[in-house]
Design a protein around this motif. Structure first.
Motif, PDB file in Angstrom:
ATOM      1  N   GLY A  80       0.806  -1.211   0.000  1.00  0.00           N
ATOM      2  CA  GLY A  80       0.000   0.000   0.000  1.00  0.00           C
ATOM      3  C   GLY A  80       0.841   1.264   0.000  1.00  0.00           C
ATOM      4  O   GLY A  80       2.069   1.232   0.040  1.00  0.00           O
ATOM      5  N   ASN A  81       0.150   2.382  -0.005  1.00  0.00           N
ATOM      6  CA  ASN A  81       0.830   3.678  -0.085  1.00  0.00           C
ATOM      7  C   ASN A  81       1.190   4.276   1.268  1.00  0.00           C
ATOM      8  O   ASN A  81       1.748   5.360   1.322  1.00  0.00           O
ATOM      9  CB  ASN A  81      -0.054   4.679  -0.846  1.00  0.00           C
ATOM     10  N   ASP A  82       0.868   3.618   2.352  1.00  0.00           N
ATOM     11  CA  ASP A  82       1.156   4.150   3.678  1.00  0.00           C
ATOM     12  C   ASP A  82       2.584   3.787   4.074  1.00  0.00           C
ATOM     13  O   ASP A  82       2.850   2.721   4.640  1.00  0.00           O
ATOM     14  CB  ASP A  82       0.152   3.608   4.688  1.00  0.00           C
ATOM     15  N   THR A 117      21.089  -8.383   9.248  1.00  0.00           N
ATOM     16  CA  THR A 117      21.242  -7.463   8.124  1.00  0.00           C
ATOM     17  C   THR A 117      20.075  -7.658   7.177  1.00  0.00           C
ATOM     18  O   THR A 117      19.772  -8.789   6.787  1.00  0.00           O
ATOM     19  CB  THR A 117      22.556  -7.752   7.366  1.00  0.00           C
ATOM     20  N   THR A 118      19.421  -6.573   6.798  1.00  0.00           N
ATOM     21  CA  THR A 118      18.350  -6.685   5.811  1.00  0.00           C
ATOM     22  C   THR A 118      18.946  -6.583   4.414  1.00  0.00           C
ATOM     23  O   THR A 118      19.877  -5.814   4.180  1.00  0.00           O
ATOM     24  CB  THR A 118      17.291  -5.584   5.998  1.00  0.00           C
ATOM     25  N   ASN A 119      18.423  -7.379   3.518  1.00  0.00           N
ATOM     26  CA  ASN A 119      18.833  -7.279   2.123  1.00  0.00           C
ATOM     27  C   ASN A 119      17.663  -7.688   1.250  1.00  0.00           C
ATOM     28  O   ASN A 119      16.658  -8.182   1.731  1.00  0.00           O
ATOM     29  CB  ASN A 119      20.088  -8.114   1.835  1.00  0.00           C
ATOM     30  N   GLY A 120      17.790  -7.443  -0.014  1.00  0.00           N
ATOM     31  CA  GLY A 120      16.695  -7.708  -0.936  1.00  0.00           C
ATOM     32  C   GLY A 120      15.935  -6.433  -1.227  1.00  0.00           C
ATOM     33  O   GLY A 120      16.351  -5.338  -0.846  1.00  0.00           O
ATOM     34  N   GLU A 121      14.841  -6.576  -1.892  1.00  0.00           N
ATOM     35  CA  GLU A 121      14.045  -5.414  -2.287  1.00  0.00           C
ATOM     36  C   GLU A 121      12.825  -5.316  -1.396  1.00  0.00           C
ATOM     37  O   GLU A 121      11.841  -6.018  -1.582  1.00  0.00           O
ATOM     38  CB  GLU A 121      13.659  -5.539  -3.764  1.00  0.00           C
ATOM     39  N   TRP A 122      12.919  -4.426  -0.406  1.00  0.00           N
ATOM     40  CA  TRP A 122      11.827  -4.199   0.532  1.00  0.00           C
ATOM     41  C   TRP A 122      10.937  -3.114  -0.043  1.00  0.00           C
ATOM     42  O   TRP A 122      11.260  -1.940   0.012  1.00  0.00           O
ATOM     43  CB  TRP A 122      12.366  -3.725   1.884  1.00  0.00           C
ATOM     44  N   LEU A 123       9.822  -3.506  -0.586  1.00  0.00           N
ATOM     45  CA  LEU A 123       8.900  -2.531  -1.150  1.00  0.00           C
ATOM     46  C   LEU A 123       8.140  -1.858  -0.015  1.00  0.00           C
ATOM     47  O   LEU A 123       7.310  -2.470   0.642  1.00  0.00           O
ATOM     48  CB  LEU A 123       7.926  -3.212  -2.111  1.00  0.00           C
ATOM     49  N   THR A 124       8.454  -0.612   0.254  1.00  0.00           N
ATOM     50  CA  THR A 124       7.796   0.107   1.336  1.00  0.00           C
ATOM     51  C   THR A 124       6.807   1.131   0.813  1.00  0.00           C
ATOM     52  O   THR A 124       5.934   1.580   1.543  1.00  0.00           O
ATOM     53  CB  THR A 124       8.836   0.822   2.225  1.00  0.00           C
ATOM     54  N   TYR A 125       6.942   1.525  -0.431  1.00  0.00           N
ATOM     55  CA  TYR A 125       6.032   2.516  -1.012  1.00  0.00           C
ATOM     56  C   TYR A 125       5.958   2.300  -2.514  1.00  0.00           C
ATOM     57  O   TYR A 125       6.977   2.072  -3.159  1.00  0.00           O
ATOM     58  CB  TYR A 125       6.536   3.932  -0.716  1.00  0.00           C
ATOM     59  N   TRP A 126       4.744   2.376  -3.040  1.00  0.00           N
ATOM     60  CA  TRP A 126       4.578   2.219  -4.471  1.00  0.00           C
ATOM     61  C   TRP A 126       3.303   2.957  -4.869  1.00  0.00           C
ATOM     62  O   TRP A 126       2.217   2.618  -4.437  1.00  0.00           O
ATOM     63  CB  TRP A 126       4.464   0.747  -4.837  1.00  0.00           C
ATOM     64  N   ASP A 127       3.440   3.972  -5.706  1.00  0.00           N
ATOM     65  CA  ASP A 127       2.284   4.748  -6.148  1.00  0.00           C
ATOM     66  C   ASP A 127       2.021   4.416  -7.604  1.00  0.00           C
ATOM     67  O   ASP A 127       2.542   5.057  -8.519  1.00  0.00           O
ATOM     68  CB  ASP A 127       2.536   6.251  -5.966  1.00  0.00           C
ATOM     69  N   ASN A 129      -0.659   4.834  -9.172  1.00  0.00           N
ATOM     70  CA  ASN A 129      -1.648   5.729  -9.775  1.00  0.00           C
ATOM     71  C   ASN A 129      -1.076   7.077 -10.202  1.00  0.00           C
ATOM     72  O   ASN A 129      -1.800   7.920 -10.718  1.00  0.00           O
ATOM     73  CB  ASN A 129      -2.819   5.946  -8.806  1.00  0.00           C
ATOM     74  N   ALA A 130       0.211   7.311  -9.978  1.00  0.00           N
ATOM     75  CA  ALA A 130       0.826   8.570 -10.396  1.00  0.00           C
ATOM     76  C   ALA A 130       0.806   8.668 -11.922  1.00  0.00           C
ATOM     77  O   ALA A 130       0.934   7.657 -12.625  1.00  0.00           O
ATOM     78  CB  ALA A 130       2.258   8.661  -9.872  1.00  0.00           C
ATOM     79  N   SER A 131       0.665   9.875 -12.418  1.00  0.00           N
ATOM     80  CA  SER A 131       0.498  10.058 -13.871  1.00  0.00           C
ATOM     81  C   SER A 131       1.705   9.566 -14.662  1.00  0.00           C
ATOM     82  O   SER A 131       1.550   8.923 -15.704  1.00  0.00           O
ATOM     83  CB  SER A 131       0.208  11.519 -14.189  1.00  0.00           C
ATOM     84  N   LEU A 132       2.901   9.865 -14.204  1.00  0.00           N
ATOM     85  CA  LEU A 132       4.088   9.413 -14.941  1.00  0.00           C
ATOM     86  C   LEU A 132       4.280   7.900 -14.840  1.00  0.00           C
ATOM     87  O   LEU A 132       4.783   7.273 -15.778  1.00  0.00           O
ATOM     88  CB  LEU A 132       5.334  10.142 -14.443  1.00  0.00           C
ATOM     89  N   VAL A 133       3.869   7.329 -13.726  1.00  0.00           N
ATOM     90  CA  VAL A 133       3.960   5.870 -13.589  1.00  0.00           C
ATOM     91  C   VAL A 133       3.023   5.207 -14.597  1.00  0.00           C
ATOM     92  O   VAL A 133       3.399   4.252 -15.282  1.00  0.00           O
ATOM     93  CB  VAL A 133       3.625   5.427 -12.147  1.00  0.00           C
ATOM     94  N   LYS A 134       1.822   5.738 -14.718  1.00  0.00           N
ATOM     95  CA  LYS A 134       0.873   5.194 -15.693  1.00  0.00           C
ATOM     96  C   LYS A 134       1.373   5.387 -17.121  1.00  0.00           C
ATOM     97  O   LYS A 134       1.248   4.502 -17.963  1.00  0.00           O
ATOM     98  CB  LYS A 134      -0.491   5.845 -15.521  1.00  0.00           C
ATOM     99  N   ALA A 135       1.975   6.543 -17.397  1.00  0.00           N
ATOM    100  CA  ALA A 135       2.516   6.807 -18.732  1.00  0.00           C
ATOM    101  C   ALA A 135       3.659   5.843 -19.046  1.00  0.00           C
ATOM    102  O   ALA A 135       3.775   5.342 -20.165  1.00  0.00           O
ATOM    103  CB  ALA A 135       2.987   8.253 -18.832  1.00  0.00           C
ATOM    104  N   LYS A 136       4.492   5.554 -18.052  1.00  0.00           N
ATOM    105  CA  LYS A 136       5.597   4.611 -18.240  1.00  0.00           C
ATOM    106  C   LYS A 136       5.055   3.220 -18.552  1.00  0.00           C
ATOM    107  O   LYS A 136       5.530   2.544 -19.463  1.00  0.00           O
ATOM    108  CB  LYS A 136       6.479   4.567 -17.003  1.00  0.00           C
ATOM    109  N   GLU A 137       4.032   2.792 -17.827  1.00  0.00           N
ATOM    110  CA  GLU A 137       3.441   1.481 -18.067  1.00  0.00           C
ATOM    111  C   GLU A 137       2.828   1.405 -19.461  1.00  0.00           C
ATOM    112  O   GLU A 137       2.971   0.400 -20.151  1.00  0.00           O
ATOM    113  CB  GLU A 137       2.391   1.171 -17.008  1.00  0.00           C
ATOM    114  N   LEU A 138       2.164   2.460 -19.873  1.00  0.00           N
ATOM    115  CA  LEU A 138       1.575   2.505 -21.204  1.00  0.00           C
ATOM    116  C   LEU A 138       2.661   2.433 -22.272  1.00  0.00           C
ATOM    117  O   LEU A 138       2.536   1.720 -23.271  1.00  0.00           O
ATOM    118  CB  LEU A 138       0.741   3.772 -21.376  1.00  0.00           C
TER     119      LEU A 138
END
Length: 147
Positions: A80-82, A117-127, A129-138
């Motif tokens: 989520g976005n929190d 030790t933490t390693n790997g890709e910890w996804l803590t935030y992902w938006d 719905n942002a306009s540029l993110v949607k444009a990149k996906e398109l």
């Protein structure tokens, strides 16, 4: 005094240690745990490399499963976005894992925890719905199919 041995074990948070099944080649989030110890808590494998004794190995797997089960819902909601909630989940998970090791696993003068030790890709935030993110996906969806 016995020789002091070091063992590093990876605790894969999602429980899937098979990197081939990770989506898009992502590095699965892990906590690397470094133990130091002596016999009888430590032993050697067939290649003369240090490892945890069999009973300690089984005990560690039970602790890992218990921690995953305890945080199953919270880990599932980490996309989520929190940002504060995501980071708090990771902090609570690491703290609970460390406390569980300290109370139920380590043996005085035989097996100690040197580091986490933490390693790997910890996804803590992902938006997503942002306009540029949607444009990149398109843009990625409309790539030529002849690759």
């Amino acid at each position: 005094m016995s020789e002091i041995l070091t063992v590093i074990r990876d605790f894969t948070v999602y429980g899937n240690s098979d990197d081939a099944q990770a989506p898009y080649g992502l590095d699965l989030p892990k906590i690397s745990v470094q133990f130091v110890g002596v016999s009888p808590a430590m032993a050697f494998d067939v290649h003369n490399q240090p490892k945890l004794a069999r009973d300690k190995e089984r005990q560690l797997r039970k602790i890992e499963t218990a921690v995953r089960t305890q945080f199953e819902d919270a880990i599932g909601n980490m996309g989520g976005n929190d940002l504060a909630a995501n980071l708090q989940t990771m902090q609570r998970l690491i703290t609970a894992f460390k406390e569980q090791l300290e109370t139920d696993f380590l043996v005085k003068d035989q097996l100690e925890l040197e580091s986490l030790t933490t390693n790997g890709e910890w996804l803590t935030y992902w938006d997503e719905n942002a306009s540029l993110v949607k444009a990149k996906e398109l843009q990625q969806d409309n790539l030529p199919q002849d690759f």
